[in-house]
Motif scaffolding. Structure first.
Motif, short mmCIF file in Angstrom:
data_model
loop_
_atom_site.label_atom_id
_atom_site.label_comp_id
_atom_site.label_asym_id
_atom_site.label_seq_id
_atom_site.Cartn_x
_atom_site.Cartn_y
_atom_site.Cartn_z
N ILE A 267 44.33 44.68 47.65
CA ILE A 267 43.30 43.64 47.69
C ILE A 267 43.59 42.57 46.63
O ILE A 267 43.49 41.37 46.89
CB ILE A 267 41.90 44.25 47.49
CG1 ILE A 267 41.56 45.17 48.66
CG2 ILE A 267 40.85 43.17 47.33
CD1 ILE A 267 40.27 45.95 48.48
N ASP A 268 43.96 43.01 45.43
CA ASP A 268 44.25 42.07 44.35
C ASP A 268 45.46 41.19 44.69
O ASP A 268 45.46 39.98 44.41
CB ASP A 268 44.51 42.84 43.05
CG ASP A 268 44.63 41.92 41.86
OD1 ASP A 268 43.66 41.21 41.54
OD2 ASP A 268 45.74 41.88 41.26
N LEU A 278 34.55 38.26 50.54
CA LEU A 278 33.10 38.39 50.37
C LEU A 278 32.81 39.83 49.96
O LEU A 278 33.10 40.76 50.72
CB LEU A 278 32.38 38.04 51.67
CG LEU A 278 30.86 38.28 51.69
CD1 LEU A 278 30.14 37.43 50.65
CD2 LEU A 278 30.30 38.01 53.09
N VAL A 279 32.26 40.00 48.76
CA VAL A 279 31.96 41.33 48.23
C VAL A 279 30.45 41.52 48.21
O VAL A 279 29.72 40.73 47.60
CB VAL A 279 32.53 41.52 46.81
CG1 VAL A 279 32.25 42.93 46.31
CG2 VAL A 279 34.01 41.22 46.77
N LEU A 300 38.21 45.58 39.35
CA LEU A 300 38.90 44.52 40.10
C LEU A 300 38.23 43.18 39.87
O LEU A 300 38.90 42.16 39.61
CB LEU A 300 38.90 44.86 41.60
CG LEU A 300 39.42 43.75 42.53
CD1 LEU A 300 40.89 43.51 42.32
CD2 LEU A 300 39.11 44.09 43.99
N LEU A 301 36.91 43.15 39.93
CA LEU A 301 36.18 41.89 39.76
C LEU A 301 36.27 41.37 38.34
O LEU A 301 36.28 40.15 38.11
CB LEU A 301 34.73 42.07 40.18
CG LEU A 301 34.52 42.38 41.68
CD1 LEU A 301 33.06 42.70 41.97
CD2 LEU A 301 34.98 41.19 42.53
N ALA A 302 36.34 42.27 37.36
CA ALA A 302 36.50 41.84 35.97
C ALA A 302 37.80 41.07 35.79
O ALA A 302 37.87 40.11 35.01
CB ALA A 302 36.45 43.05 35.04
N HIS A 303 38.84 41.46 36.53
CA HIS A 303 40.11 40.75 36.48
C HIS A 303 39.96 39.31 36.96
O HIS A 303 40.72 38.42 36.54
CB HIS A 303 41.15 41.50 37.31
CG HIS A 303 42.45 40.78 37.44
ND1 HIS A 303 43.32 40.60 36.37
CD2 HIS A 303 43.05 40.19 38.50
CE1 HIS A 303 44.39 39.93 36.78
NE2 HIS A 303 44.25 39.67 38.07
N SER A 352 22.91 43.12 38.95
CA SER A 352 23.25 41.84 38.35
C SER A 352 24.73 41.55 38.54
O SER A 352 25.58 42.45 38.46
CB SER A 352 22.89 41.83 36.86
OG SER A 352 23.66 42.79 36.16
N VAL A 353 25.04 40.30 38.83
CA VAL A 353 26.42 39.84 39.00
C VAL A 353 26.52 38.48 38.31
O VAL A 353 25.85 37.53 38.70
CB VAL A 353 26.81 39.70 40.48
CG1 VAL A 353 28.24 39.22 40.60
CG2 VAL A 353 26.62 41.01 41.21
N GLY A 354 27.35 38.39 37.27
CA GLY A 354 27.45 37.14 36.53
C GLY A 354 28.87 36.86 36.06
O GLY A 354 29.82 37.59 36.39
N GLN A 355 28.98 35.82 35.28
CA GLN A 355 30.28 35.44 34.72
C GLN A 355 30.61 36.33 33.53
O GLN A 355 29.77 36.59 32.67
CB GLN A 355 30.27 33.97 34.31
CG GLN A 355 31.59 33.47 33.75
CD GLN A 355 31.53 32.00 33.35
OE1 GLN A 355 30.44 31.42 33.31
NE2 GLN A 355 32.66 31.41 33.04
#
Length: 497
Positions: A267-268, A278-279, A300-303, A352-355
């Motif tokens: 995926i990466d 779209l997650v 994965l998303l942290a990357h 929660s999903v943020g920067q």
């Protein structure tokens, strides 16, 4: 003395002159009428004087219609006398045809034209008995070949259920909004798009199933993708399976079980090559003892610059029932959520999903924007203080220097909830519309991010008891004719006197 014969008023020459003059005038008037009609085919102006029949198409629809270059046949497979808003549907589609003559509109009344109805049912695989109450009142879009799409007439309106005041009658459905323009414009896009787009949905990790028609399934989500001219397909990355080369969009539909490292690497790599994803996160993926995300998506998303919370978020100011909430706070500058400013999303159990907060950002780091938020008194089970929590982000990263990508820039949308798009919740608030906004932003189809209008439907119902109905019948059937006979009799008596 003989009477002199009368002299003609006009000489023969004068008569011929007048006749020729009249003929030329009529000829030139007809010629002007023909020329005006010919020019009006391309330069027409239609003035609407009735507010009930006024159908002003949105700029997006007009641009979509004008861009069509191939022939599209639209068939209204309708009972003209039914309550299926036939006249409204026909008027709207005639507007489409006026803008672009390549769109032809034909009506086939399946009750009054049984021969044509049988042919249409056979040509478009509608072979379902009409007496079963299904496959009636359809709008068929046909661009030739296999490019066909059928829109159900019952899906063109929103309904609310109401009960009559006396309480003894059953509840009835009342139409509130007509969404024909949205459905018809999407159908035109679907049948005229030259190259199909494919969305691959990761399966096998406890996420929502595209094939499940139950409350927690994603069949309506798949239908929303099709409505936006995107074909949903299941994806399995186990073993030696790789990302398909024709993958336009990758969807992770709320996985709850571990996604293996080699799958995450695939995926990466797809994202690095300019992929779109779209997650949809699921709170069930959190381990109850440790709070750890069992899927591994948080790493994965942290990357890609996204920080995912490990607790359930609640919003007491916008709570609906239980943990459900209406989200009304959006970033007004972002085109993905800008159409939602006047409405909202109905979320079930969001995280929660943020920067991701980093001391220093690299020049080529992904650009992350927070899109949706709770109110200021939002609460999260993994945070001690109430605050406004972000619930959704959009990620964009340009092509890496000296690396050629097939798809261009990388785009990701991450939402802290997946249950809001389940079959039993996708129709709530603007959840279904959000699917279109998200996928069109991900695929860089910014011209489709404009919200198409829904038109209110005005219906008037006269509710009467049985005794009132009988009284009305007597007045209409006996009273009014009796008054007419009485007046006639009085006139007859007056004349006899």
């Amino acid at each position: 003395m003989p009477t002199p014969s009368p002299q003609p008023s006009f000489s023969a020459r004068r008569r011929w002159s007048i006749g020729l003059n009249v003929f030329l005038i009529v000829f030139f008037v007809l010629a002007v009428v023909v020329m005006v009609n010919f020019l009006s085919r391309d330069y027409f102006l239609r003035l609407q004087v009735s507010t009930r029949t006024k159908l002003e198409l949105s700029p997006l629809t007009v641009k979509t219609i004008q861009a069509i270059t191939n022939q599209v046949k639209v068939i209204l497979f309708y009972d003209k006398e039914s309550e299926g808003l036939y006249s409204t549907v026909a008027d709207l589609l005639n507007q489409y045809s006026l803008i672009n003559p390549k769109i032809s509109v034909q009506t086939i009344d399946y009750l009054r034209d049984p021969g044509l109805a049988v042919k249409v049912r056979a040509d478009y695989d509608l072979a379902v008995p009409l007496d079963k109450g299904v496959r009636k009142n359809l709008v068929i879009f046909d661009a030739g070949g296999n490019k066909r799409m059928v829109v159900d007439g019952d899906a063109l309106t929103r309904y609310v259920y109401e009960q009559v005041p006396n309480g003894s009658e059953r509840e009835f459905r009342r139409r509130t909004m007509f969404e024909g323009e949205t459905k018809f414009t999407a159908a035109l896009l679907a049948v005229t798009t030259p190259k199909p787009l494919f969305a691959y949905v990761l399966q096998g990790h406890g996420g929502h199933s595209l094939e499940s028609t139950g409350e927690f399934g994603y069949t309506k989500f798949a239908a929303a993708l099709l409505q936006n001219s995107i074909v949903p397909l299941p994806l399995d990355l186990l073993g030696t399976n790789t990302m398909p080369t024709n993958c336009s969009l990758l969807v992770l539909p709320g996985p709850t079980k571990e996604i293996y490292d080699f799958e995450l690497e695939k995926i990466d790599q797809y994202l690095t090559n300019g992929g779109r994803m779209l997650v949809l996160l699921n709170v069930v993926s959190l381990d109850r003892d440790t709070g750890r995300d069992k899927t591994g998506l948080d790493k994965l998303l942290a990357h890609w610059g996204v920080e995912v919370g490990h607790g359930l978020v609640q919003d007491p100011d916008n709570e609906v029932r239980g943990r459900d909430m209406i989200v009304r706070e959006f970033d007004p500058k972002n085109p993905l959520v800008n159409p939602l400013l006047a409405s909202g999303l109905y979320l079930i159990s969001p995280r929660s999903v943020g920067q991701r907060k980093l001391p220093a950002q690299a020049a080529d780091a992904p650009h992350v924007e927070e899109l949706a938020f709770t109110g200021p008194r939002g609460q999260a089970s993994d945070q001690p203080k109430p605050q406004s929590f972000p619930l959704m982000v959009a990620v964009e990263k340009g092509a890496i220097k000296n690396v050629i990508t097939e798809r261009g820039s990388t785009r990701i949308v991450v939402v802290g909830d997946s249950m809001f798009l389940e079959n039993n919740h996708i129709e709530s608030a603007d959840n279904r519309a959000f699917v279109g906004y998200a996928v069109n932003w991900l695929l860089d189809r910014t011209q489709l991010l404009e919200a198409l209008p829904s038109r209110p439907v005005k219906e008037y119902k006269l509710l009467m008891t049985r005794s009132q109905l009988r009284s009305a019948e007597l007045i209409l059937q006996a009273g009014m004719p009796g008054v007419a006979l009485l007046m006639g009799g009085l006139v007859w008596l007056r004349r006899r006197k």
